[in-house]
Design an enzyme around this catalytic site. Structure first.
Site, PDB file in Angstrom:
ATOM      1  N   GLU A   1       0.844  -1.198   0.000  1.00 28.14           N
ATOM      2  CA  GLU A   1       0.000   0.000   0.000  1.00 28.14           C
ATOM      3  C   GLU A   1       0.883   1.253   0.000  1.00 28.14           C
ATOM      4  O   GLU A   1       1.556   1.530   0.986  1.00 28.14           O
ATOM      5  CB  GLU A   1      -0.922  -0.001   1.222  1.00 28.14           C
ATOM      6  CG  GLU A   1      -1.742   1.262   1.401  1.00 28.14           C
ATOM      7  CD  GLU A   1      -2.596   1.591   0.188  1.00 28.14           C
ATOM      8  OE1 GLU A   1      -2.370   2.674  -0.399  1.00 28.14           O
ATOM      9  OE2 GLU A   1      -3.453   0.774  -0.192  1.00 28.14           O
TER      10      GLU A   1
ATOM     11  N   ASP B   1      -7.827   1.993  -7.331  1.00 31.14           N
ATOM     12  CA  ASP B   1      -8.178   3.314  -7.840  1.00 31.14           C
ATOM     13  C   ASP B   1      -8.777   3.156  -9.236  1.00 31.14           C
ATOM     14  O   ASP B   1      -8.130   2.624 -10.136  1.00 31.14           O
ATOM     15  CB  ASP B   1      -6.922   4.188  -7.901  1.00 31.14           C
ATOM     16  CG  ASP B   1      -7.252   5.661  -8.128  1.00 31.14           C
ATOM     17  OD1 ASP B   1      -8.220   5.952  -8.860  1.00 31.14           O
ATOM     18  OD2 ASP B   1      -6.526   6.516  -7.586  1.00 31.14           O
TER      19      ASP B   1
ATOM     20  N   ASP C   1     -16.295  -1.444  -7.742  1.00 35.31           N
ATOM     21  CA  ASP C   1     -17.666  -0.936  -7.792  1.00 35.31           C
ATOM     22  C   ASP C   1     -17.885  -0.114  -9.058  1.00 35.31           C
ATOM     23  O   ASP C   1     -18.869   0.615  -9.168  1.00 35.31           O
ATOM     24  CB  ASP C   1     -17.985  -0.102  -6.543  1.00 35.31           C
ATOM     25  CG  ASP C   1     -17.037   1.075  -6.372  1.00 35.31           C
ATOM     26  OD1 ASP C   1     -15.915   1.014  -6.899  1.00 35.31           O
ATOM     27  OD2 ASP C   1     -17.419   2.057  -5.700  1.00 35.31           O
TER      28      ASP C   1
ATOM     29  N   ARG D   1     -14.554  -0.882   3.612  1.00 37.33           N
ATOM     30  CA  ARG D   1     -15.219   0.424   3.625  1.00 37.33           C
ATOM     31  C   ARG D   1     -15.596   0.878   2.223  1.00 37.33           C
ATOM     32  O   ARG D   1     -16.566   1.613   2.032  1.00 37.33           O
ATOM     33  CB  ARG D   1     -14.314   1.453   4.297  1.00 37.33           C
ATOM     34  CG  ARG D   1     -13.053   1.795   3.511  1.00 37.33           C
ATOM     35  CD  ARG D   1     -12.150   2.722   4.294  1.00 37.33           C
ATOM     36  NE  ARG D   1     -11.679   2.064   5.511  1.00 37.33           N
ATOM     37  CZ  ARG D   1     -11.028   2.702   6.487  1.00 37.33           C
ATOM     38  NH1 ARG D   1     -10.789   3.992   6.380  1.00 37.33           N
ATOM     39  NH2 ARG D   1     -10.620   2.048   7.549  1.00 37.33           N
ATOM     40  N   TYR D   2     -14.836   0.429   1.224  1.00 33.28           N
ATOM     41  CA  TYR D   2     -15.127   0.827  -0.144  1.00 33.28           C
ATOM     42  C   TYR D   2     -16.434   0.195  -0.627  1.00 33.28           C
ATOM     43  O   TYR D   2     -17.203   0.825  -1.340  1.00 33.28           O
ATOM     44  CB  TYR D   2     -13.965   0.425  -1.057  1.00 33.28           C
ATOM     45  CG  TYR D   2     -12.662   1.034  -0.626  1.00 33.28           C
ATOM     46  CD1 TYR D   2     -12.398   2.383  -0.817  1.00 33.28           C
ATOM     47  CD2 TYR D   2     -11.691   0.262   0.012  1.00 33.28           C
ATOM     48  CE1 TYR D   2     -11.206   2.953  -0.394  1.00 33.28           C
ATOM     49  CE2 TYR D   2     -10.497   0.821   0.436  1.00 33.28           C
ATOM     50  CZ  TYR D   2     -10.257   2.169   0.236  1.00 33.28           C
ATOM     51  OH  TYR D   2      -9.085   2.727   0.670  1.00 33.28           O
TER      52      TYR D   2
END
Length: 237
Positions: free
Chosen positions: A93, A142, A178, A217-218
């Protein structure tokens, strides 16, 4: 076809950066301490000598090795580390706040099966031993939604070639997004190489998460904003 023999279409020095900023808000004193004291004990350094055996990176008794690329807030990484204590997890990350969140959980929970890299994953994929990973995760990367930025999307044929070199035959690659267009990008990228096979047989296979795939959380944010999530699983052939 051997992925190690295939040359990326982009030389390493010219690779397009696939992530945005590295730093956000100012860190607390404890977070700074974790970066200076704990990170060196759990960090992986691809600029050093490459290991001949991935087991050298983890405690004795580690029986499988997984990689999460871009772990964000580290919820999934930590869940998997706790649920699978005999698995060695490498988390990559570049964003400092995400790295600190993982370090905080490692410190609080005493997790000894996590290793971290706070940088681009591609040098790591060139450094790890061949056929050493049993599973890899790329969850909600991203999306780079603007058309002119889509070349920055991480999931690409070039990345798949690097992953194919370090993943064992039968190893699983999990991808989530998503953004429907990015899911299409992922499927198209897999079709461009001979190294992975999509496992879906029915719509539920890509609309629903398996029980051993915790939410992040995404995903919560996507649901709140009315976006469908796509969960794709590929097998290294």
């Amino acid at each position: 076809m051997d992925p190690a023999s295939e040359k990326s279409s982009h030389p390493e020095a010219a690779e397009i950066r696939s992530f945005g900023r590295r730093r956000g808000r100012k860190l607390s004193a404890r977070q700074e301490r974790l970066l200076t004291e704990l990170l060196p004990r759990v960090a992986i350094d691809p600029s050093g000598p490459a290991p001949t055996d991935i087991t050298a990176l983890f405690p004795p008794g580690t029986s499988a090795f997984w990689l999460e690329i871009g772990f964000g807030g580290a919820e999934h990484l930590i869940w998997q580390a706790e649920a699978n204590p005999n698995v060695g997890l490498i988390g990559c990350e570049p964003f400092e706040e995400g790295l600190v969140k993982a370090l905080t959980a490692v410190d609080d929970k005493g997790l000894g099966n996590i290793r971290l890299l706070g940088d681009d994953v591609r040098p790591l994929l060139r450094w790890l031993p061949e056929a050493s990973l049993d599973r890899a995760f790329i969850l909600f990367p991203d999306p780079w939604p603007k058309k002119r930025h889509r070349k920055r999307r991480l999931f690409s044929p070039d990345l798949l070639r690097l992953l194919a070199r370090v993943m064992k035959p039968g190893a699983e690659l999990r991808f989530a997004s998503d953004i429907g267009d990015y899911a299409g990008t992922a499927l198209y990228a897999v079709q461009q190489t001979p190294f992975f096979r999509w496992t879906a047989d029915r719509p539920a296979d890509w609309r629903q998460r398996p029980a051993d795939w915790p939410g992040t959380r995404y995903e919560v944010k996507a649901g709140r904003e009315g976006r469908r999530c796509y969960f794709l699983r590929f097998i290294r052939v």
